[in-house]
Write a protein that holds these residues in place. Structure first.
Motif, mmCIF file in Angstrom:
data_model
loop_
_atom_site.group_PDB
_atom_site.id
_atom_site.type_symbol
_atom_site.label_atom_id
_atom_site.label_comp_id
_atom_site.label_asym_id
_atom_site.label_seq_id
_atom_site.Cartn_x
_atom_site.Cartn_y
_atom_site.Cartn_z
ATOM 1 N N GLU A 207 0.694 -1.260 -0.004
ATOM 2 C CA GLU A 207 0.009 0.066 -0.034
ATOM 3 C C GLU A 207 1.000 1.185 0.060
ATOM 4 N N SER A 208 1.922 1.244 0.962
ATOM 5 C CA SER A 208 2.793 2.513 1.075
ATOM 6 C C SER A 208 3.643 2.655 -0.341
ATOM 7 N N GLU A 209 3.899 1.520 -1.032
ATOM 8 C CA GLU A 209 4.711 1.857 -2.252
ATOM 9 C C GLU A 209 3.714 2.198 -3.378
ATOM 10 N N TYR A 210 2.705 1.530 -3.317
ATOM 11 C CA TYR A 210 1.633 2.064 -4.288
ATOM 12 C C TYR A 210 1.163 3.618 -4.195
ATOM 13 N N LEU A 211 0.884 4.132 -2.939
ATOM 14 C CA LEU A 211 0.662 5.513 -2.865
ATOM 15 C C LEU A 211 1.504 6.386 -3.213
ATOM 16 N N ASN A 212 2.979 6.085 -2.627
ATOM 17 C CA ASN A 212 4.008 6.687 -3.328
ATOM 18 C C ASN A 212 4.303 6.981 -4.844
ATOM 19 N N THR A 250 -2.510 -1.838 -16.683
ATOM 20 C CA THR A 250 -3.771 -1.687 -15.605
ATOM 21 C C THR A 250 -3.274 -1.834 -14.091
ATOM 22 N N VAL A 251 -4.060 -1.240 -13.544
ATOM 23 C CA VAL A 251 -3.827 -1.263 -11.719
ATOM 24 C C VAL A 251 -5.219 -1.334 -11.290
ATOM 25 N N THR A 252 -5.265 -2.264 -10.290
ATOM 26 C CA THR A 252 -6.474 -2.904 -9.774
ATOM 27 C C THR A 252 -7.271 -1.568 -8.878
ATOM 28 N N ALA A 253 -6.180 -0.673 -8.236
ATOM 29 C CA ALA A 253 -6.519 0.491 -7.341
ATOM 30 C C ALA A 253 -7.420 0.071 -6.235
ATOM 31 N N GLN A 254 -7.198 -1.053 -6.020
ATOM 32 C CA GLN A 254 -7.985 -1.700 -4.787
ATOM 33 C C GLN A 254 -6.842 -2.634 -3.957
ATOM 34 N N VAL A 255 -6.773 -2.288 -2.630
ATOM 35 C CA VAL A 255 -5.897 -3.157 -1.802
ATOM 36 C C VAL A 255 -6.509 -4.515 -1.357
ATOM 37 N N ASP A 256 -5.580 -5.409 -1.748
ATOM 38 C CA ASP A 256 -6.277 -6.851 -1.368
ATOM 39 C C ASP A 256 -5.920 -7.037 0.316
ATOM 40 N N ARG A 257 -7.155 -7.150 0.892
ATOM 41 C CA ARG A 257 -7.096 -7.194 2.402
ATOM 42 C C ARG A 257 -6.431 -8.202 2.885
ATOM 43 N N THR A 258 -6.247 -9.395 2.002
ATOM 44 C CA THR A 258 -5.376 -10.652 2.607
ATOM 45 C C THR A 258 -3.998 -10.435 2.548
ATOM 46 N N THR A 259 -3.533 -9.520 1.411
ATOM 47 C CA THR A 259 -2.028 -9.390 1.401
ATOM 48 C C THR A 259 -1.726 -7.916 1.533
ATOM 49 N N GLY A 260 -2.487 -7.118 1.659
ATOM 50 C CA GLY A 260 -2.135 -5.687 1.767
ATOM 51 C C GLY A 260 -1.470 -5.173 0.442
#
Length: 378
Positions: A207-212, A250-260
């Motif tokens: 999640e952090s890498e994605y946001l950056n 493509t980017v899912t733009a959704q955080v997988d709750r299982t893997t983060g």
């Protein structure tokens, strides 16, 4: 006589004391001079540079079309018509299933069709003459349609006994061979046909890498940002870079709750079919650092988990500097804080001095220290 001896001893003792005292003063002065002697060490001025680093992510490879081939009917394989790795076209026959029992059923079904047709033909003139009611004829016609439907169903199954490729592509592994009983409920397909003229590389960011990554990419919307994503590089399992550059699609733009994590998909041209389904690799995304201060790794040392360098103060004393880094590129640290462009630091031997050590700086070119060390052995 005693008084005369005493008069001689006093001047002699005084001379010894004076000589000893002068010797001690001289020795002490030499020690202080040695303590204050400055150390000659090479120093460099910290420059600003523009560098490109890379963030790396494990990736899995698949063809853009990856279609499992399955039998639509149950039967024994009589012929395998292609080999693994073969290039096939859509509709090309891949497997042949045994159809002897189906052929027998088809013959029986055709006989039923013929019989039903004879019955209809027989009843038509009787109805025309009013000998029998039209109901009997309609019943016979219905039986004929049912017989035809049964025959067509068996004929379709016979055609399904020839298993064809659903797409253009390359044949994957073939786990079943002649004599194997296969059917539509099998969990493992007969084979897989993949179109690998282009391939997908799937990877994930936390999640952090994605946001950056998203925030640093130009664009008002996610789609605009995707279009502005830089070209990416694929490092194959043997450590070699793939010659074709890729593009994130493509980017899912959704955080997988299982893997983060957030999933990405990049596409690469694959004109020589060098990579295929099931390959793995490392996907590298370039990150540009513009006009940033950099410090050679070998001008620093680690102390209790901190990166330390020694700056040269205005009065040529060693001054401790804790360096916070943004990235490591080659043998350089990209500096966040701790030193800035124009500062002078000890180029080599920083771990051999102490804070406050007097220095006699010997300035050397930055590139002479920052140049990578060549490997003599691999």
């Amino acid at each position: 006589m005693k008084k005369r001896i005493f008069n001689y001893l006093i001047p002699a003792l005084l001379g010894v004391l004076v000589t000893t005292s002068c010797g001690e003063d001289k020795s002490s002065g030499e020690g202080q001079a040695q303590a204050q002697q400055a150390q000659k060490l090479p120093v460099i001025s910290i420059p600003q540079q523009t560098l490109t680093g890379y963030s790396s992510y494990p990736a899995s490879i698949e063809g853009i079309v990856n279609s499992g081939v399955r039998a639509k009917i149950q039967g024994y394989i009589s012929n395998v018509l292609v080999d693994e790795g073969a290039k096939v076209r859509k509709g090309q026959a891949l497997f042949k299933l045994e159809t002897q029992s189906l052929s027998q059923d088809a013959n029986a079904a055709r006989a039923n069709v013929n019989a039903a047709q004879v019955e209809v033909d027989k009843l038509k003139p009787l109805v025309d003459k009013g000998i029998i009611s039209n109901v009997q004829l309609e019943t016979a016609k219905a039986q004929l349609e049912q017989a035809k439907s049964n025959y067509e169903s068996i004929a379709a199954n016979i055609s399904y006994a020839t298993v064809k490729s659903p797409v253009d592509g390359y044949v994957g592994a073939i786990p079943y061979r002649e004599g194997a009983l296969v059917g539509p409920t099998d969990t493992t397909p007969l084979t897989t046909v993949a179109d690998i003229e282009q391939v997908y590389a799937f990877f994930s960011m936390n999640e952090s890498e994605y946001l950056n990554f998203i925030q640093k990419t130009e664009g008002a919307t996610l789609q605009e940002k995707i279009e502005n994503f830089p070209e990416v590089t694929l490092v194959l399992a043997n450590g070699k870079e793939y010659e074709q550059k890729g593009k994130i699609q493509t980017v899912t733009a959704q955080v997988d709750r299982t893997t983060g994590t957030v999933s990405f998909r990049a596409i690469f041209d694959n004109p020589n079919q060098l990579i295929t389904n099931g390959n793995s690799g490392t996907l590298k995304i370039p990150i540009e650092y513009r006009d940033v201060p950099v410090v050679p790794l070998n001008s620093t040392f680690e102390q209790q988990g901190k990166i330390i360098a020694y700056k040269v103060s205005d009065d040529n004393k060693a001054q401790t500097a804790e360096i916070i880094t943004r990235a490591t590129i080659g043998n350089l640290y990209v500096v966040e804080s701790g030193v800035q462009a124009g500062d002078k630091i000890i180029a080599k031997g920083a771990n051999k001095v102490r804070p406050g050590t007097a220095l006699e700086p010997q300035e050397v070119p930055f590139d002479s220290i920052a140049k990578p060390v060549e490997k003599l052995f691999q």
